[in-house]
Design a protein around this motif. Structure first.
Motif, PDB file in Angstrom:
ATOM      1  N   GLU A   1       0.817  -1.219   0.000  1.00  8.21           N
ATOM      2  CA  GLU A   1       0.000   0.000   0.000  1.00  8.21           C
ATOM      3  C   GLU A   1       0.849   1.267   0.000  1.00  8.21           C
ATOM      4  O   GLU A   1       0.453   2.283  -0.578  1.00  8.21           O
TER       5      GLU A   1
ATOM      6  N   MET B   1       1.350   3.037  -3.277  1.00  9.09           N
ATOM      7  CA  MET B   1       0.199   3.464  -4.067  1.00  9.09           C
ATOM      8  C   MET B   1       0.147   4.980  -4.225  1.00  9.09           C
ATOM      9  O   MET B   1      -0.455   5.497  -5.152  1.00  9.09           O
ATOM     10  N   ASN B   2       0.769   5.722  -3.298  1.00  7.89           N
ATOM     11  CA  ASN B   2       0.753   7.180  -3.403  1.00  7.89           C
ATOM     12  C   ASN B   2       1.759   7.699  -4.414  1.00  7.89           C
ATOM     13  O   ASN B   2       1.737   8.869  -4.772  1.00  7.89           O
TER      14      ASN B   2
ATOM     15  N   VAL C   1      -3.705  -0.424 -12.663  1.00  8.94           N
ATOM     16  CA  VAL C   1      -3.527  -0.577 -11.215  1.00  8.94           C
ATOM     17  C   VAL C   1      -4.896  -0.842 -10.613  1.00  8.94           C
ATOM     18  O   VAL C   1      -5.838  -0.065 -10.837  1.00  8.94           O
TER      19      VAL C   1
ATOM     20  N   PHE D   1      -1.862  -4.414  -3.840  1.00 10.24           N
ATOM     21  CA  PHE D   1      -2.541  -3.936  -5.037  1.00 10.24           C
ATOM     22  C   PHE D   1      -1.865  -4.539  -6.259  1.00 10.24           C
ATOM     23  O   PHE D   1      -0.637  -4.558  -6.357  1.00 10.24           O
TER      24      PHE D   1
ATOM     25  N   VAL E   1      -0.606  -4.650  -9.973  1.00 12.21           N
ATOM     26  CA  VAL E   1      -0.154  -3.711 -10.998  1.00 12.21           C
ATOM     27  C   VAL E   1       0.252  -4.511 -12.231  1.00 12.21           C
ATOM     28  O   VAL E   1       1.015  -5.483 -12.129  1.00 12.21           O
TER      29      VAL E   1
END
Length: 358
Positions: free
Chosen positions: A211, A214-215, A242, A253, A255
């Motif tokens: 996580e 993710m930013n 994504v 997540f 990708v």
């Protein structure tokens, strides 16, 4: 008397020797040599590596639209072209429905022709005042009904022809059969997977990332992908997808990275390692051995070329990797930073750079 005189001379000489020694200054220690690097502020991004696998971009389970008995299908691993027949079911029921639809259309067309002739004759008779208006209107209504039956029969015939085409399962694109779900002679239901088609040219490298990444702007930088079994095989790719939500079990997540033509050298299912550099920002890269602490805060020792002494400089550490640390604040271009033995060095100690010699 003679003994006393000699003894006095010896004592006097010893005193002179001691006084002479006491006037000599101790030899000063030479400045300690240190290893150092020159700080350079550069845009540096965080390098992230992740393990993934190679998958086809398109993986399509294919099935029939109607029920039927499977007569033929291709074998697993078969390379196919767009439009090739992959499987077929028994055509007999669909052919019978087609024959019925053709017969219904012929009947409807005959009824329409008769209704057309009757309507035309009744209009002529009505124009000569031989039949009443109601009879002419009834003939026109019968003609409209006959036309509707013809349209319905044509639609039924088109459906029957379409249904007959559903007895052959065709490849929507070029690819390879990667799985089969039914065998010849088996009765398959509409929607049941018969074969799975994967694209043989377009490949993705698929990664499950944590996580915290993710930013970052994953879409911008290119991704370098290497085969774990053969690191010499390298491909480049761009993030194309994504997932918007995390996996409920792993909390990662997914990708997908679209690979270039070099990705065709990687087999499906092969394990790969992907490398990406995220969010470049102005940083100073130093060996990890340069970091020390001053009053409990991270610091480095900076060399002053004017005084030849070291001084603590508080720094902000952005991140670490296996060998280096990255400083975001506290250093300027050209600062000379001690990089070895900093735990034994102190603020204000006089040193010399190894490059300066003695």
């Amino acid at each position: 008397m003679t003994f006393f005189f000699k003894t006095s001379l010896l004592l006097g000489g010893a005193m002179l020797l001691l006084s002479g020694c006491s006037e000599e200054q101790p030899e000063a220690k030479a400045p300690r040599p240190i290893k150092s690097v020159v700080a350079q502020v550069r845009p540096l991004g965080e390098t992230v590596t992740q393990i993934g696998e190679v998958k086809p971009r398109y993986e399509t389970p294919l099935s029939f639209r109607i029920n039927g008995q499977l007569l033929t299908r291709v074998e697993n691993g078969t390379a196919v072209k767009s439009g090739d027949i992959l499987a077929s079911i028994d055509k007999t029921p669909s052919r019978n429905n087609l024959l019925t639809a053709q017969a219904d259309l012929a009947t409807a067309q005959s009824g329409y022709d008769l209704a057309q002739t009757t309507a035309d004759r009744n209009r002529e008779l009505f124009a000569k005042n031989i039949i009443p208006r109601a009879q002419m209107q009834e003939a026109d209504a019968n003609l409209q009904s006959a036309r509707a039956r013809v349209d319905s029969a044509r639609a039924a015939l088109a459906n029957a022809q379409e249904t007959l085409s559903y007895t052959d399962l065709k490849a929507p694109r070029d690819g390879i059969i990667s799985a089969v779900g039914a065998n010849e002679g088996q009765v398959v239901a509409a929607g049941q997977m018969v074969v799975t088609l994967i694209s043989d040219r377009e490949r993705d490298a698929v990664f499950d990332i944590p996580e915290k990444l993710m930013n970052a702007r994953l879409e911008a930088p290119p991704v370098e992908v290497r085969l774990i079994s053969d690191p010499a095989v390298i491909a480049s790719g761009k993030v194309r997808e994504v997932t918007p939500s995390a996996d409920p079990v792993t909390r990662t997540f997914r990708v997908k990275v679209a690979l270039d033509d070099q990705g065709n050298n990687m087999q499906f299912g092969a394990a790969v390692v992907g490398t990406i550099t995220l969010s470049p920002k102005p940083l100073v890269q130093l060996p990890a051995s340069a970091l020390t602490s001053n009053k409990g805060n991270p610091a480095v020792l900076v060399y002053d070329s004017a005084t030849h002494k070291l001084a603590y400089k508080a720094v902000t550490v952005e991140r670490f990797d296996e060998r280096d640390l990255f400083i975001s604040n506290g250093l300027a271009n050209g600062d000379i930073v001690a990089t070895a033995g900093v735990s034994k060095l102190r603020d204000g100690v006089e040193v010399r750079l190894e490059s300066e010699g003695k």
